[in-house]
Write an enzyme that holds these catalytic residues in place. Sequence first.
Site, short mmCIF file in Angstrom:
data_model
loop_
_atom_site.label_atom_id
_atom_site.label_comp_id
_atom_site.label_asym_id
_atom_site.label_seq_id
_atom_site.Cartn_x
_atom_site.Cartn_y
_atom_site.Cartn_z
N GLY A 172 -21.92 -51.68 -18.90
CA GLY A 172 -20.52 -51.26 -18.87
C GLY A 172 -20.26 -51.59 -20.26
O GLY A 172 -20.36 -51.08 -21.24
N GLU A 200 -7.32 -38.84 -22.01
CA GLU A 200 -7.74 -39.84 -21.68
C GLU A 200 -7.23 -40.43 -23.57
O GLU A 200 -8.17 -40.05 -23.92
CB GLU A 200 -8.58 -40.13 -21.46
N GLY A 210 -17.99 -37.81 -20.12
CA GLY A 210 -18.82 -37.35 -20.63
C GLY A 210 -19.85 -38.16 -19.96
O GLY A 210 -21.44 -37.94 -20.40
N GLU A 222 -17.93 -45.37 -12.69
CA GLU A 222 -15.92 -45.99 -12.85
C GLU A 222 -15.81 -45.15 -14.36
O GLU A 222 -15.91 -45.80 -15.56
CB GLU A 222 -16.39 -47.20 -12.82
N GLU A 231 -16.32 -49.42 -6.29
CA GLU A 231 -16.55 -51.09 -6.72
C GLU A 231 -15.34 -52.27 -5.92
O GLU A 231 -14.54 -51.66 -5.49
CB GLU A 231 -16.25 -51.87 -8.26
N ASN A 286 -13.53 -52.60 -22.86
CA ASN A 286 -12.50 -53.55 -22.61
C ASN A 286 -12.24 -54.87 -21.67
O ASN A 286 -11.52 -55.40 -21.93
CB ASN A 286 -11.82 -52.12 -21.73
N CYS A 301 -8.25 -48.71 -17.18
CA CYS A 301 -8.42 -46.83 -17.00
C CYS A 301 -7.43 -47.05 -16.46
O CYS A 301 -7.65 -45.32 -16.47
CB CYS A 301 -10.38 -47.22 -16.65
P1 NAD Z 1 -18.78 -45.07 -23.37
O1 NAD Z 1 -19.25 -44.46 -22.28
O2 NAD Z 1 -18.79 -44.79 -24.61
O3 NAD Z 1 -20.08 -45.95 -22.96
C1 NAD Z 1 -20.17 -46.85 -21.73
C2 NAD Z 1 -21.40 -47.83 -22.12
O4 NAD Z 1 -22.72 -46.98 -21.91
C3 NAD Z 1 -21.80 -48.49 -23.04
O5 NAD Z 1 -22.59 -49.79 -22.87
C4 NAD Z 1 -22.76 -47.35 -23.72
O6 NAD Z 1 -23.06 -48.15 -24.85
C5 NAD Z 1 -23.60 -46.63 -23.23
N1 NAD Z 1 -24.07 -45.47 -23.36
C6 NAD Z 1 -23.37 -44.67 -24.44
N2 NAD Z 1 -24.42 -43.73 -23.98
C7 NAD Z 1 -25.61 -43.34 -22.75
C8 NAD Z 1 -26.02 -43.28 -22.60
N3 NAD Z 1 -26.57 -41.89 -22.78
N4 NAD Z 1 -26.98 -43.03 -21.59
C9 NAD Z 1 -26.26 -44.70 -21.14
N5 NAD Z 1 -25.94 -45.85 -21.47
C10 NAD Z 1 -24.89 -45.22 -22.67
O7 NAD Z 1 -17.11 -45.77 -22.58
P2 NAD Z 1 -16.45 -46.92 -23.96
O8 NAD Z 1 -15.70 -46.39 -24.52
O9 NAD Z 1 -17.32 -47.74 -24.05
O10 NAD Z 1 -15.53 -47.13 -22.60
C11 NAD Z 1 -14.61 -46.63 -22.48
C12 NAD Z 1 -14.11 -46.19 -21.21
O11 NAD Z 1 -14.30 -46.32 -19.66
C13 NAD Z 1 -12.56 -45.39 -20.86
O12 NAD Z 1 -13.13 -43.85 -20.64
C14 NAD Z 1 -12.99 -45.96 -19.41
O13 NAD Z 1 -11.05 -44.87 -18.96
C15 NAD Z 1 -13.51 -45.83 -19.06
N6 NAD Z 1 -13.30 -47.39 -17.86
C16 NAD Z 1 -13.35 -47.15 -16.54
C17 NAD Z 1 -12.95 -47.95 -15.84
C18 NAD Z 1 -13.21 -47.94 -14.03
O14 NAD Z 1 -13.63 -49.15 -13.48
N7 NAD Z 1 -12.66 -46.27 -13.50
C19 NAD Z 1 -13.25 -49.37 -16.35
C20 NAD Z 1 -13.40 -49.74 -17.39
C21 NAD Z 1 -13.61 -48.50 -18.41
#
Ligand code: NAD
Length: 487
Positions: free
Chosen positions: A148, A384, A229, A248, A461, A151, A282
């Site tokens: 997850g 973004e 990324g 997502e 989802e 946000n 997002c």
């Molecule tokens: P993030 O990608 O930094 O982290 C997301 C999750 O991935 C965290 O739990 C983190 O610990 C984990 N993670 C980090 N590196 C990893 C790896 N190499 N392998 C596996 N897991 C790893 O994102 P964030 O900063 O937590 O969230 C913000 C982003 O999420 C924004 O880009 C936003 O647009 C997106 N978002 C998308 C949706 C959607 O439904 N499309 C909803 C909410 C947020």
Amino acid sequence: MTTPVYENFINGHFLKNQTGDTFAVKNPATDEVIYHVEIADEFIQNAAIESAKQGFAAWSAMTPIERSRILLKAVAILRERNDELAKVEVLDTGKPWQEAECVDVETGADVIEYFAGLAPAQVGQQQMVGNDFYYTRKEPLGICAGIGAWNYPLQIACWKSGPALAAGNAVIFKPSEETPLGAIKLAEIFIEAGVPAGVFNVVQGAAEVGQWLTANPNIEKVSFTGEVGTGKKVMASAAGSLKDVTMELGGKSPLLVFDDADVSQAVSAAMLGNFYTQGEVCTNCTRIYVHKNVYQQFIDELKTRTEQNIIAGDPMDPEVNLGALISKKHQELVLGYIDKGIQEGATLLTGGKALSPVSAPNGYFVEPTVFVDCKDDMTIVKEEIFGPVMSVLVFDDEDDVIQRANDTHLGLAAGVFTKDIQRAHRVIHQLQAGICWINSYGNSPAEMPVGGYKQSGIGRENGIETLDHYTQTKSIYVGMSNIESPF
Ligand code: NAD
């Protein structure tokens, strides 16, 4: 004062790790450490897999209607504890209480309720083929991982566990290390409702724990919410054991305001789609294209309402409608984008600075910020930002603005404001985005599938189709006559 330390939640209870490693969680509105969380070490990771295997065996053996009944109890508990859970979300994320109190728990509970209702209605098919026939069964995948973002922590945990559990899978969920408590609360509620131990496990930690989940061969699917990324890394790692993935990811979504639109309504949508949850949503419409005939009217009203109606401060104050960003680092990132917008020649209409409200002077606040006269190639228009920063652009031709709106590698959401019903549909059909709104913005009911086009995501989802993403089809051919064989 000592702060609590939360252990990982495995096989129906808290389980202590062996390394003793922990991380601290801060309240973004105060900059204070509010609790610590144990990191899922190898001992916890192994225990989580064993627990999920046992949980899966018990849960998948139940009938869908039995699972449904238990999940509906969890839904009732979520609703009963709305305020307690909403407070957890406010303290972890920095978002305003006035949002969390009516959105975060509610929309999470809705989705579990929706899939609990659908589960018993999922059927296979049967068809005669000559005298023989085949039938299909919808079987669960096995152990699914959920990863997850920070946000909407509890909502994300519900949106991932709802369809997964309804379909009979076990889940190992890793919340964001910024906001780990909501998922633990959900795990406790599932146990209280009667979900067998091991069906929903919570492992804690940052990227390395996520990487372990994506690489583990016992896990059949990863549903990920986060940055584009990170999503690419997750998918590449999941490919090692050919896991199913749902992604997502991020967006840079356009909102098109035509000259026949109700301008005040369009301003409301633009403000909701940029300042709600202090811009950390997002689907936000961070590129607002306004027709030249209503451009001045739009930005005049936008400036007035942004300067008069936004109240930043202690997020637990019910009057506050703009909270703190998730971390100091993220606040700096957002302020960096604002500097870049100024350097690249966008006009700052309002905002642009860090904020230090009297009731939360140490929080990571950023003023609601609007740039006007933006150009398509500016960094603030292309990337973004995930903060309260809106870019407004002008247009005068429908085909041209559609082309400009689509000129991005992202495709999460899009919106159109117009009173011309034909134009509304004509335009929205041409926008390359998975979640679209006409004369509205941001609502996402459980019934509606959500997910991105292009690099904003894979799979969906919510909505009926999501249940299929948590099942696999088994085809069974039944011979009714003697086998013809040349041997
Ligand atoms: P993030 O990608 O930094 O982290 C997301 C999750 O991935 C965290 O739990 C983190 O610990 C984990 N993670 C980090 N590196 C990893 C790896 N190499 N392998 C596996 N897991 C790893 O994102 P964030 O900063 O937590 O969230 C913000 C982003 O999420 C924004 O880009 C936003 O647009 C997106 N978002 C998308 C949706 C959607 O439904 N499309 C909803 C909410 C947020």
